[in-house]
Design a protein around this motif. Structure first.
Motif, PDB file in Angstrom:
ATOM      1  N   UNK A   1      30.464   7.841  66.986  1.00  0.00           N
ATOM      2  CA  UNK A   1      29.578   6.911  68.025  1.00  0.00           C
ATOM      3  C   UNK A   1      29.345   5.354  67.075  1.00  0.00           C
ATOM      4  N   UNK A   2      28.896   5.677  65.828  1.00  0.00           N
ATOM      5  CA  UNK A   2      28.509   4.237  65.155  1.00  0.00           C
ATOM      6  C   UNK A   2      29.769   3.380  65.012  1.00  0.00           C
ATOM      7  N   UNK A   3      30.827   3.983  64.772  1.00  0.00           N
ATOM      8  CA  UNK A   3      32.199   3.100  64.640  1.00  0.00           C
ATOM      9  C   UNK A   3      32.551   2.673  65.970  1.00  0.00           C
ATOM     10  N   UNK A   4      32.730   3.403  67.131  1.00  0.00           N
ATOM     11  CA  UNK A   4      32.894   2.618  68.310  1.00  0.00           C
ATOM     12  C   UNK A   4      31.887   1.743  69.108  1.00  0.00           C
ATOM     13  N   UNK A   5      30.676   1.803  68.480  1.00  0.00           N
ATOM     14  CA  UNK A   5      29.599   1.152  68.970  1.00  0.00           C
ATOM     15  C   UNK A   5      29.953  -0.319  68.234  1.00  0.00           C
ATOM     16  N   UNK A   6      30.234  -0.318  66.826  1.00  0.00           N
ATOM     17  CA  UNK A   6      30.486  -1.730  66.075  1.00  0.00           C
ATOM     18  C   UNK A   6      31.663  -2.201  66.511  1.00  0.00           C
ATOM     19  N   UNK A   7      32.679  -1.507  66.460  1.00  0.00           N
ATOM     20  CA  UNK A   7      33.810  -2.194  66.773  1.00  0.00           C
ATOM     21  C   UNK A   7      33.974  -2.850  68.300  1.00  0.00           C
ATOM     22  N   UNK A   8      33.440  -2.099  69.277  1.00  0.00           N
ATOM     23  CA  UNK A   8      33.290  -2.428  70.879  1.00  0.00           C
ATOM     24  C   UNK A   8      32.452  -3.808  70.939  1.00  0.00           C
ATOM     25  N   UNK A   9      31.459  -3.800  70.067  1.00  0.00           N
ATOM     26  CA  UNK A   9      30.589  -5.096  70.079  1.00  0.00           C
ATOM     27  C   UNK A   9      31.479  -6.450  69.564  1.00  0.00           C
ATOM     28  N   UNK A  10      32.094  -5.913  68.553  1.00  0.00           N
ATOM     29  CA  UNK A  10      32.631  -7.066  67.808  1.00  0.00           C
ATOM     30  C   UNK A  10      33.752  -7.702  68.773  1.00  0.00           C
ATOM     31  N   UNK A  11      34.645  -6.674  69.481  1.00  0.00           N
ATOM     32  CA  UNK A  11      35.648  -7.132  70.494  1.00  0.00           C
ATOM     33  C   UNK A  11      35.025  -7.940  71.577  1.00  0.00           C
ATOM     34  N   UNK A  12      34.035  -7.428  72.044  1.00  0.00           N
ATOM     35  CA  UNK A  12      33.134  -8.074  73.105  1.00  0.00           C
ATOM     36  C   UNK A  12      32.948  -9.449  72.801  1.00  0.00           C
ATOM     37  N   UNK A  13      32.115  -9.466  71.665  1.00  0.00           N
ATOM     38  CA  UNK A  13      31.977 -10.887  70.923  1.00  0.00           C
ATOM     39  C   UNK A  13      33.004 -11.886  71.195  1.00  0.00           C
ATOM     40  N   UNK A  14      34.171 -11.292  70.506  1.00  0.00           N
ATOM     41  CA  UNK A  14      35.475 -12.221  70.402  1.00  0.00           C
ATOM     42  C   UNK A  14      36.094 -12.475  71.611  1.00  0.00           C
ATOM     43  N   UNK A  15      35.685 -11.537  72.591  1.00  0.00           N
ATOM     44  CA  UNK A  15      36.205 -11.916  74.129  1.00  0.00           C
ATOM     45  C   UNK A  15      35.745 -13.278  74.422  1.00  0.00           C
TER      46      UNK A  15
END
Length: 264
Positions: A77-91
């Motif tokens: 959960x912690x990994x997917x949360x962090x990676x998803x936020x970084x990807x959406x920010x880079x979007x």
């Protein structure tokens, strides 16, 4: 079986990328505007991982089996949360870069306006950014921090509205659109279950607190079952919340150090 959960996540990402490729009538379009392409990929994969982060926090028993225990589920959960936020920010960042140097074209991407399909996305990213900042950089009492963490569902709501109403070439490709919407639906269902229904439908047991002992930095609680006895194996942990007295009622994890054969 313990690694099957990560295999499923990789399968979701590969499926998303495959559907993204199929959404393009001409593959050469992908290289004509590389920043836009990367922005779309970041958005799609980020949304899938965001959905997974909510599903992983639901405490469904079948999910524990996929990862080999609830502690490993929370790490995922912690990994997917962090990676998803970084990807959406880079979007957002990549989308802004793709429209430069036109200021008039980039401002609607970062400033809320009349186009609510874009504004919902701005609200979603702002909500996640604020809550992540509070989580990482502000030292709050646990029960206050936990209540702010529960507002992540608002970011999911704004993000879902953004996905539903945004008009783009990939939004018009129904297989991909349906894939993303189903993922977000599972995420919303998981959030509602964990936030509002878990105390009613989840496995709960009532114990009486017999004694509290402090040994160094460790608090040892002695509990006796009021009605039904909890079934467990040594080394597992449970979430406890206290009713009555001056102790706050939020949940805390405690490791079980007794054997299943003891009454206490």
């Amino acid at each position: 079986m313990k690694k099957f959960g990560y295999i499923l996540i990789v399968f979701q990402i590969v499926t998303t990328l495959g559907l993204f490729m199929l959404s393009k009538s001409d593959i050469s379009i992908l290289t004509m505007s590389p920043y836009l392409t990367l922005s779309q990929v970041s958005s799609l994969v980020g949304t899938i991982l965001l959905s997974d982060s909510f599903i992983l926090s639901s405490r469904f028993i079948w999910i524990e089996a996929l990862f080999g225990g609830l502690d490993k589920v929370y790490k995922a959960h912690a990994i997917t949360s962090a990676v998803s936020y970084l990807l959406l920010l880079h979007h957002l960042i990549l989308l802004v870069v793709s429209r430069l140097p036109s200021i008039s074209a980039t401002l609607p991407l970062v400033i809320p306006g009349r186009d609510m399909s874009i504004t919902w996305g701005i609200f979603s990213l702002l909500t996640f950014t604020l809550l992540i900042f509070i989580t990482l950089y502000i030292d709050l009492p646990y029960h206050v921090w936990k209540s702010t963490h529960e507002w992540m569902g608002l970011g999911l709501l704004f993000g879902s509205l953004h996905v539903i109403f945004i008009k783009s070439d990939i939004a018009r490709f129904w297989p991909l659109r349906l894939w993303i919407l189903v993922s977000l639906s599972f995420a919303a269902t998981s959030y509602i279950y964990k936030r509002f229904l878990y105390r009613l439908l989840g496995p709960t047991f009532t114990y009486i607190l017999k004694d509290i002992r402090r040994v160094g930095d460790v608090h040892e609680l002695t509990l006796i079952p009021k009605n039904h006895k909890l079934s467990f194996i040594p080394g597992q942990f449970i979430f406890l919340n206290h009713h009555g007295g001056k102790i706050s009622r939020e949940e805390h994890p405690f490791s079980i150090v007794s054997t299943p054969y003891q009454d206490e």
